[in-house]
Every structure is written in structure tokens, then in C-alpha cells.
Write an enzyme that holds these catalytic residues in place. Sequence first.
Site, PDB file in Angstrom:
ATOM      1  N   ALA A  95       0.906  -1.395   0.146  1.00 54.52           N
ATOM      2  CA  ALA A  95       0.196  -0.021  -0.075  1.00 54.52           C
ATOM      3  C   ALA A  95       0.962   1.117  -0.093  1.00 54.52           C
ATOM      4  O   ALA A  95       2.227   1.206   0.527  1.00 54.52           O
ATOM      5  CB  ALA A  95      -1.017  -0.037   1.307  1.00 54.52           C
TER       6      ALA A  95
ATOM      7  N   GLY B  68       0.795  -5.181   0.906  1.00 59.55           N
ATOM      8  CA  GLY B  68      -0.373  -5.228   0.175  1.00 59.55           C
ATOM      9  C   GLY B  68      -0.226  -5.859  -1.136  1.00 59.55           C
ATOM     10  O   GLY B  68      -1.024  -6.396  -1.683  1.00 59.55           O
TER      11      GLY B  68
ATOM     12  N   GLU C  80      -0.372  -9.468  -0.151  1.00 57.27           N
ATOM     13  CA  GLU C  80      -1.748  -9.690  -0.018  1.00 57.27           C
ATOM     14  C   GLU C  80      -2.589  -9.845  -1.153  1.00 57.27           C
ATOM     15  O   GLU C  80      -3.423 -10.853  -1.214  1.00 57.27           O
ATOM     16  CB  GLU C  80      -2.288  -8.725   0.926  1.00 57.27           C
ATOM     17  CG  GLU C  80      -1.829  -8.597   2.228  1.00 57.27           C
ATOM     18  CD  GLU C  80      -1.979  -7.421   3.270  1.00 57.27           C
ATOM     19  OE1 GLU C  80      -1.638  -6.351   2.786  1.00 57.27           O
ATOM     20  OE2 GLU C  80      -2.405  -7.564   4.205  1.00 57.27           O
TER      21      GLU C  80
ATOM     22  N   GLU D 223       4.864  -4.779   7.366  1.00 55.64           N
ATOM     23  CA  GLU D 223       4.256  -3.940   7.914  1.00 55.64           C
ATOM     24  C   GLU D 223       4.472  -3.337   9.252  1.00 55.64           C
ATOM     25  O   GLU D 223       4.558  -2.187   9.884  1.00 55.64           O
ATOM     26  CB  GLU D 223       2.640  -4.080   8.078  1.00 55.64           C
ATOM     27  CG  GLU D 223       1.838  -4.048   6.885  1.00 55.64           C
ATOM     28  CD  GLU D 223       2.010  -5.190   5.942  1.00 55.64           C
ATOM     29  OE1 GLU D 223       2.783  -6.151   6.008  1.00 55.64           O
ATOM     30  OE2 GLU D 223       1.218  -5.318   4.710  1.00 55.64           O
TER      31      GLU D 223
END
Length: 260
Positions: free
Chosen positions: A66, A111, A114, A134
Site C-alpha cells: 500500500a 499489500g 496480500e 508492515e
Amino acid sequence: MEYKHIRVERDGAIAILTIDRQKVLNALNHEVVAELDQSVEELGADSEVRGVVITGAGEKAFVAGADIAEMRDLDRKGAIRLATTGQAVLSKIERLPKPVIAAINGYALGGGCELALACDVRVAAESAKLGQPEVTLGIIPGYGGTQRLSRLVGKGKAKELIFSGSMIDAQEALRIGLVEHVVPREEVLAKAIELAKTMAGQGPLAVAAAKRAIDHGLDISLEEGLRYEADQFGDTFETKDKLEGTSAFLEKRKPSFTGT
Ligand code: CAA
């Protein structure tokens, strides 16, 4: 539809979706997430598309996560909104009634990892690096990493990866079952397309039913899962493809599936 950060190309029945925001290693900001949502919606509705490959533009990254710049000033409420919006898009990918292959051409972090987890099968370049970094930012995975990573590689490895924030290379990812194939960098897209084509050549309703049975089955008890499988099995017997597939076998010819 035209997108700013996403390209969708076709190779026969396969759609190749490329995330292209190379200056920031294809990081997912709100615009990319919205475009991903729209493009996945379109691919889902297009009956001519029987398989999807998702990859990242450029030499370096699949998706580096992200967008950290977008997250820095977010408060709790904004963060929850960001997570639920991203999760919804990744769940939409996971629920596409067609096979989705991740062609991991480089970094798949946060992300990005993911996103790969929401795909059905993952092909990684030898040079790819994967991880959930993260905690190094003082946050946790928010696009499904705590849920899907443990389902794919088991609780212990998921905890090791998520608690340490460490990246692993493609061979290690293969060893722990985080990816299904490792190939030289220049072959990653071709290998993903080849897999998608093999799957797209089968009865599409059968592949979709198998996908539902596997994915839904992992969320329920074995007993319920077996019942669900029997139900999906039954549904395939109401298709023309079932008659075509079984007839073609008995008549010693190749089946021609229509998805009906
Ligand atoms: N968000 C925003 N920008 C990013 C980014 C990200 N996730 N990843 C890389 N970039 C940017 C860098 O800031 C840099 O921009 P500038 O050229 O303007 O400085 C550019 O992309 C190139 O990156 P680097 O110079 O850092 O490249 P490198 O080769 O030295 O390192 C890397 C590559 C190891 C992937 C490193 O970029 C990195 O660690 N990126 C962040 C990875 C990360 O922490 N991802 C998780 C994000 S949080 C998340 O995803 C939460 C969630 O679950 C939803």
C-alpha cells in the site's frame, strides 16, 4: 475502460492485468485500488475472459505494498476505511468465478503480497522478494495478510513472517508454499499465462465450481465442506459442459466446452 495505473490486455481467453505505477514500485494508492476494483468487476462480467493474470509493470516490482505516503497522516477511522476498501477489492479478486494467477515479477510486499495471496496460484520470478513488512512501519497487514497468509502457509510461518517483517526470496517462498512456481524473471509472465490457458481450456463452470468448493470449504467444517462439495458436484451435472466432457471422453475426441 481507460485506466491511469492499470493496463488490461488480452491473450485469447486470458486477460492480463498489469499494475503500472513504476515510480513507486507499483504501490497501491486509493486510485489504483479503485481502478483495480473497476477492472476486476469488468473482467468478472466478461464471459469471454476465462482466466486472469495479474502482474506488475517494470523490472523491479510486482507491488511494493500500500502507498506509505498516503498512510502516514491517516487516523484510526481512515485506516479502517483503507483496510476495508482494499480487502473488498482483494475479496472480489478471490471470488472471481475464473482462475486468477499472480505473475510475481519482483517485490511483492505488504499489500502486494496480500494481492498475490488473493490470487488462486502464484508464479514468482527467481529474483522476486516477498514479505509482510508492515510491523517495520509500526502497523500490521490490512489487506487480508493476517488471514490469508496463515491459511496458505500455516500459522507458525505466517507469524514468523509477519512478526519479523522479513522478506524471503522466491525459493524460500516456494519451499513454504507461498508460491507454486519459481521461474527465471523473463519467463514469469509466459508461465502464468500458460497455466491460465490450461485452466481456461477446461469446463469454465466446473473450474468455477471447484474454486468455490475449495475456497468456501476452508471457511467451514469438513462435514459442511463435504456437503458443499456434493452440492457443487451436483450443479455441474446440470451443465451442457458435463455432457460434452463425458461424451468427448467416451467418443475419444477433445471436448469443446461452451461454459453452459
Ligand atoms: N509506498 C510508497 N512509496 C513506495 C513504496 C510504498 N509501499 N515502496 C516503494 N516506494 C517508493 C520509494 O519511496 C521510492 O520513491 P522515491 O524514488 O521518490 O524515493 C521508490 O518507490 C523506489 O523505492 P526505493 O528507492 O525504496 O527502492 P529500493 O530498491 O531501495 O527498495 C524496497 C525497494 C525494498 C521494495 C523498498 O522500496 C521498500 O521497502 N518499500 C516499502 C515496502 C513496504 O513496507 N510495504 C508495505 C507497505 S504497508 C502495507 O502494504 C499495508 C497493508 O497491508 C495494506
